[in-house]
Each structure stands twice: as C-alpha cells, then as structure tokens.
Design an enzyme around this catalytic site. Structure first.
Site, short mmCIF file in Angstrom:
data_model
loop_
_atom_site.label_atom_id
_atom_site.label_comp_id
_atom_site.label_asym_id
_atom_site.label_seq_id
_atom_site.Cartn_x
_atom_site.Cartn_y
_atom_site.Cartn_z
N ASP A 58 0.77 -1.37 0.01
CA ASP A 58 -0.08 -0.12 -0.09
C ASP A 58 0.77 1.48 0.16
OD1 ASP A 58 -2.02 1.94 0.22
OD2 ASP A 58 -2.83 1.19 2.10
N ASP A 101 -2.86 2.74 -6.11
CA ASP A 101 -1.97 2.39 -5.05
C ASP A 101 -1.56 1.37 -4.07
OD1 ASP A 101 -4.38 3.11 -3.95
OD2 ASP A 101 -3.52 4.66 -2.65
N GLU A 102 -2.64 0.15 -4.42
CA GLU A 102 -2.19 -0.78 -3.64
C GLU A 102 -2.55 -2.08 -4.39
OE1 GLU A 102 -5.13 -1.56 -0.35
OE2 GLU A 102 -6.51 -0.12 -1.28
#
Length: 373
Positions: free
Chosen positions: A23, A117-118
């Site tokens: 993350d 983003d993860e």
C-alpha cells in the site's frame, strides 16, 4: 522505517499461501510532494477546493489535523486552514502506478491490483526463487523507494485479510508480518473498527452489543451474528478468527466501481441527501476516471437506521460518459425514493455493466500446505 516480526527464521509453519499487501503511503499527495519539493513537510490535499469539492487524498501532515479522503473540502479547510490543495493528476498517478506494477511482476505473476496505489501479491512460488515472502516485501519496498522516490508500506501474511491489516499496522513506510498460526491472536487485540467493511455506525452498534475487539467478536456464535448483522455475519465470523478463503486473482475483471458513505447521523431530509449524493458522485467519477472504465448501469443504495436497505438501478443504452450524465441519473434514482419512509445511515452509488470485471470470486475451499515463511 518501522518493522515488526521481520526475523526470517528457518522454522516451517503450517499456512495457506504467502501473501503480500503493498500500500503506497498517501500516494496522490506524496506524488505531489515529490514533484513540488516546496510542498514537502506541508499539509497537502488532492481534490477540488470548491464548495462541492472532495478530498481524494491527504498527506500525513494534513492527516494530523483530521483531514481524510472522501471528506468535503470545506470541512478539510476548516480543520486545517493552511491546507494546500492540488487538482488530481491521474495521468501522472497512472504512470507511477504502472512503474510500481512492473516491480511487482519481477517477483510474481500473481498480482491483484485494488487501485492505483495498492495490490495483493501471491509469492508462494516467486519467480526469483527467493523463497521468503518477508525478504521479497523488503526488496519491493526498497526498489519502489529507489525507482520512484516514494515510500510504501507492506503486510505479509498467509491470506489477504491479514496481509491488508498488517500493511496498515506500521504506516507510513513500515513492514508488518503475521506468520501462520498468529492470525487469530493478532486479530483478537484489534478494535473492530479496523476490520474492512465496519464503519463508524457498525462499530457503534457493536459497542452497544459489548463488541469492542476482535476477541469480543470471536466470542459471538454464528447465530448471534446472523441475528444482529444479517448477511455480514459469515464474514464477521471468519474475520474474527483470521480466516479468509479468497485467493489472489491476477488480471481480474471489474464488475462495478463506486463509493459509499456512512453518515455521521441518520438523515431523512431530501436536500441534505442530495448534498451527500453530490459528494459521492464526485468520488465515484474520480474512481471511474482512474480506472478508465465504461459502464451503463447506475445503482443507488440506501441503508436505513435499522440496517434494512433499498436499491434503485437504471441501465442506459450507452455508457456513462460524463460526470453530468452520472449526476443526472443518480439524482433521478434518488427522486424515485423520496420522501423517505425512514432515515438513512448510508448512501452508496455504483456504476456497473463495465467493459472489464475485477471482483474476486469467493473461494469455496482452501488447502493447507507446509510453507517456510
């Protein structure tokens, strides 16, 4: 950098898979701070700075003032008067995300992106023959920092639920490991608010039932949970024991994109609900833009104070092509249910019938194997 549980001993423990959840730390805001050095160390929000604006992301400096994603920009500005806003640059975030994805696939083809983003990675059998999920997580984080000048936090465990919990444990720039056999103990000491899917109102209801922690939740039998939480009961029962049956799904197709908000207080006023819906439309449209998705079905979801709910949906002849189009359909659906018979505690909006489908199928069985972690 903070790391816990990272000693990589040779003990073999009984587990299911080797899963990493990576993350990025305050991704959008961190990219802005990276690209504008004068923003470093300052409170930054990415989003619209108008009366109807919504915070898409906040730097850690802004979070200290209570600024959070999905918050109305006017509220964020009130909490943090020195807050600096930047408009989202999804083209830039997308390029950085692809750069990070290229790092992931150096180690495993089993990469399940959740957003820009993860992502989850299954490294049970890694491409480089490293054999240690902990070591792979360390290498990935180091490469992200070296190649993008950004930091990432990672969680390492034997299923997706635990890996995601672990990645949030030592943020920012942290690593946490939950080894096979440690999941139930780790979950037991967490507040139930940390569980994915339990919002403020859900946690409040649990508190009224004497459920504050994972241990409290694990003490409830399935019949009690079904009586009080309905369809969410099976998930809560498994989560309290650190059990997750889902596998990491590479290249999944997406069924829907959307957003929902649990309200601070129950609302029945039509004008107030329209304001809430406008903010949710903003968030949903940003997510649609990030994913480059095209869909034809808009669904409005309302959940009442007693946890009962209703949905209204409309399918169009052509894909939703603008925010204005999404807003018109969404408000039309809300018109169909006003005035409300009772107040609502949650409002949600989704766009479905997409070109691609990314929802994970529910696994129905799991196989235990001996794995060095």
């Amino acid at each position: 950098m903070v790391e816990t549980g990272t000693s990589d001993d040779a003990d073999e423990a009984r587990g299911l898979r080797k899963v990493i959840h990576v993350d990025m730390d305050a991704f959008f805001a961190s990219v802005e701070q990276r690209d504008e050095p004068e923003l470093r160390g300052k409170a930054v929000a990415v989003g619209g700075d108008g009366p109807r604006g919504v915070v898409a992301a906040a730097s850690y400096e802004a979070r200290k003032f209570g600024v959070r994603s999905a918050m109305a920009s006017v509220t964020a500005r009130r909490l943090c008067p020195q807050l600096i806003f930047r408009r989202p640059r999804f083209d830039v975030y997308g390029r950085v995300s692809r750069q990070i994805r290229e790092i992931f696939v150096d180690y495993t083809p089993l990469v399940e992106p959740l957003s820009l983003d993860e992502a989850y990675l299954d490294v049970t059998e890694d491409l480089k023959g490293i054999g240690s999920a902990i070591r792979i997580a360390q290498l990935i984080r180091a490469r992200i920092k070296a190649e993008t000048a950004l930091t990432a936090s990672a969680g390492v465990s034997y299923n997706k639920f635990l890996a995601k919990l672990a990645s949030d444990q030592n943020k920012p720039d942290g690593l946490c490991v939950i080894r096979p056999g440690e999941g139930a103990q780790f979950v037991a000491r967490l507040p139930v608010r940390r569980f994915h899917g339990i919002g403020p109102r859900g946690a409040e209801k649990m508190a009224m039932l004497g459920i504050e922690t994972g241990a409290d939740l694990a003490s409830c039998d399935i019949h009690f949970l079904r009586e009080h939480f309905g369809s969410q009961a099976d998930y809560l029962y498994r989560a309290a024991r650190g059990i997750d049956l889902r596998r990491v799904q590479a290249n999944r197709a997406r069924k829907s994109l959307g957003a929902e908000r649990t309200l601070e207080r129950d609302i029945s006023s039509g004008p107030v609900l329209r304001e809430v819906l406008e903010r949710i439309i903003d968030i949903t449209w940003e997510r649609i833009g990030k994913a480059g998705a095209h869909g034809r079905t808009v669904t409005l979801k309302l959940k009442h104070a007693d946890f009962s709910g209703l949905t209204r949906a409309r399918s169009l002849d052509e894909p939703v092509s603008s925010r204005a189009m999404l807003a018109a359909v969404s408000h039309g659906l809300l018109d169909e249910v006003l005035p409300l018979a009772q107040p609502v505690r949650l409002v949600g909006l989704t766009l479905s019938a997409l070109d691609e489908d990314s929802m994970p199928p529910d696994a129905t069985a799991q196989r235990q194997v001996e794995l060095p972690f």
